[in-house]
Design a protein around this motif. Structure first.
Motif, mmCIF file in Angstrom:
data_model
loop_
_atom_site.group_PDB
_atom_site.id
_atom_site.type_symbol
_atom_site.label_atom_id
_atom_site.label_comp_id
_atom_site.label_asym_id
_atom_site.label_seq_id
_atom_site.Cartn_x
_atom_site.Cartn_y
_atom_site.Cartn_z
ATOM 1 N N ASP A 1 1.897 9.923 -3.169
ATOM 2 C CA ASP A 1 2.803 8.841 -2.768
ATOM 3 C C ASP A 1 2.107 7.859 -1.829
ATOM 4 O O ASP A 1 2.189 6.641 -2.001
ATOM 5 N N ARG A 2 1.396 8.367 -0.846
ATOM 6 C CA ARG A 2 0.717 7.500 0.118
ATOM 7 C C ARG A 2 -0.454 6.754 -0.529
ATOM 8 O O ARG A 2 -0.688 5.579 -0.229
ATOM 9 N N THR B 1 0.895 4.009 -2.704
ATOM 10 C CA THR B 1 1.440 2.943 -1.866
ATOM 11 C C THR B 1 0.364 1.946 -1.452
ATOM 12 O O THR B 1 0.573 0.730 -1.546
ATOM 13 N N SER C 1 5.867 3.756 1.689
ATOM 14 C CA SER C 1 5.843 4.941 0.831
ATOM 15 C C SER C 1 7.243 5.525 0.718
ATOM 16 O O SER C 1 8.075 5.388 1.615
ATOM 17 N N ASP D 1 -1.084 6.257 5.825
ATOM 18 C CA ASP D 1 0.306 5.801 5.864
ATOM 19 C C ASP D 1 0.624 5.108 7.195
ATOM 20 O O ASP D 1 1.330 4.092 7.220
#
Length: 485
Positions: free
Chosen positions: A243-244, A247, A255, A300
């Motif tokens: 996910d990060r 992103t 994210s 992130d």
């Protein structure tokens, strides 16, 4: 009962129910018991065969997509057909040799598999299809006729199978792991926006299982037994890292997991924090994923500071500098744990360097309006040149054919680091900064991307993006090996 209703009932119980002396509802094409467990259902009576091909005769996904009704038994047989000569033992070997070294998403694969695919549950079979997908290399022959390549076909088969399982209401922990590996495939080969969409679906699939904490206990759901705590940790680490990473590839949006980091921290902390202790096994799946997870957290935080800053610029700079210090500390730990010749194969170290690269790049663009911003700008500029040099030095031996890349251990997430370094150097060359050293570094970085593109197609995408931002004059200087342009 209508004629149609009678036509869907076999005269005798299916072969599997007969052998195991189970009550069979004799439904065609698959009885309820076999369908429930995702197993191949076969009948010996002539009525079953007269109604058309049984699931065991199904040639694959293409056939049953056009047939009705579609059942879990149909789906499993199509997946088995697509696996072909890929055996359960082959799946274990492929995972441990070419995925587990850099993305250890499961520690229980061997225990979940059975000697044959027929005996293996549907969800684990789907997980193995994703393993086959991720460990398959692109064809070396160019697709000149515009037809879909074998790798793309396998990818579409895997995606379709997961979609059908979802549509049939079947979800489990191995299916979530299969989604993670499929999303990882999309990231590694530059399949966007597919990867961006898939990570959201993967997160929702995990939520649907309620594998996150409810009070003091986990409530896992698994078709073939309980889910271990370690598997829960690995799946959430996998989701967080992807996910990060997706992103920062996709722009300024935050994210998906950022809003839930509180309860995720509570879940992961007891398992991940002890990995820093001296007596812990640094090679265990949880320890290695812990490093990836920590490095992705730095990415992130920096992404948040850059794209969602407060109105106080000084505060933003202080936050950035604090995250940079933490990233450097983690980088130091990783460097001590890894041999110099193995640094290219460290996903955690690669993500750490991505975080620092993003921070320093942003720092060089901060306008100097106070002492704090001026100091940060100067530090970022000096540090940016240093890290660009480090990245180039790490990959240089592999571009000079002094060493070859072992793609079984090479984490494709590192390719974004090389692309980002090349992009920054390209931007600096366009304003005539670091011309001599910059050109030499850019040649090395681009050559590395061309080498890795033979295994991970995301590098082809990166090279196209770089070419879009490179002037014809600069491109000519790079190709001819000139020291200036």
């Amino acid at each position: 009962m209508s004629i149609e209703g009678r036509a869907m009932i076999a005269k005798k119980a299916c072969t599997r129910c007969s052998k195991s002396k189970k009550r069979c509802d004799r439904a065609i094409p698959g009885c309820r018991l076999c369908t429930r467990f995702g197993r191949r259902c076969e009948y010996e009576d002539s009525m079953a065969s007269s109604l058309g091909p049984t699931p065991s005769q199904s040639p694959g996904l293409e056939t049953f997509l056009a047939s009705e009704p579609i059942t879990l038994s149909h789906l499993k047989n199509a997946v088995i057909h697509k696996l072909g000569p890929f055996t359960p033992e082959s799946a274990v070997s492929a995972y441990h040799q070419a995925i587990e070294p850099w993305f250890p998403i499961t520690s229980e694969l061997r225990g979940r598999l059975r000697p044959t695919w027929d005996e293996t549950s549907l969800d684990v079979t789907l997980l193995c299809l994703s393993i086959l997908l991720l460990t398959t290399s692109p064809s070396s022959t160019a697709e000149s006729d515009g037809n879909t390549s074998e790798l793309e076909t396998l990818y579409l088969q895997t995606k379709s199978s997961l979609a059908l399982a979802e549509g049939l209401g079947f979800n489990s922990f191995p299916i979530v792991q299969s989604r993670i590996l499929t999303t990882l495939f999309e990231v590694s080969h530059g399949f966007y926006p597919a990867a961006y969409i898939s990570i959201g679906a993967t997160l929702r699939a995990a939520d649907a299982l309620e594998v996150h904490p409810r009070g003091d206990a986990l409530q896992p759901h698994y078709s073939d037994g309980a889910v271990s705590h370690e598997e829960t940790i690995l799946i959430w680490c996998g989701i967080l890292v992807l996910d990060r990473y997706i992103t920062i590839e996709s722009g300024p949006r935050s994210s998906l997991t950022r809003s839930r980091i509180g309860w995720l921290h509570n879940l992961l902390k007891p398992a991940l924090c002890p990995t820093h202790e001296p007596n812990q096994d640094k090679n265990s799946p949880v320890s290695r994923f812990a490093r990836l997870m920590e490095a992705s957290a730095m990415i992130d935080k920096i992404h948040t500071t850059i794209n969602s800053p407060t109105s106080d610029q000084i505060f933003n700079i202080e936050e950035m500098m604090l995250t940079v210090k933490t990233s450097i500390a983690l980088q130091t730990i990783l460097t001590e744990e890894i041999l110099a010749e193995d640094r290219l194969y460290s996903g955690g170290l690669g993500l750490c360097q991505i975080a620092l690269l993003l921070a320093y790049e942003n720092g060089t663009k901060v306008s100097s309006s106070a002492n704090a911003t001026e100091n940060w700008n100067s530090l970022a500029t000096t540090s940016l040149i240093r890290i660009l040099s480090t990245i180039t030095s790490t990959i240089e031996l592999f571009t000079m054919e002094t060493r070859s890349i072992d793609f079984n251990y090479f984490p494709p997430l590192v390719t974004f680091l090389v692309y980002k370094a090349a992009m920054i150097i390209t931007e600096r060359l366009s304003i005539e900064l670091d011309v001599k050293d910059g050109l030499a570094r850019l040649r090395t970085l681009r050559k590395f991307l061309r080498i890795v593109a033979k295994r991970w197609l995301s590098c082809e995408r990166y090279l196209k993006l770089l070419n879009e931002d490179t002037t014809p004059r600069m491109l000519k200087a790079i190709e001819q090996g000139q020291g200036s342009f």
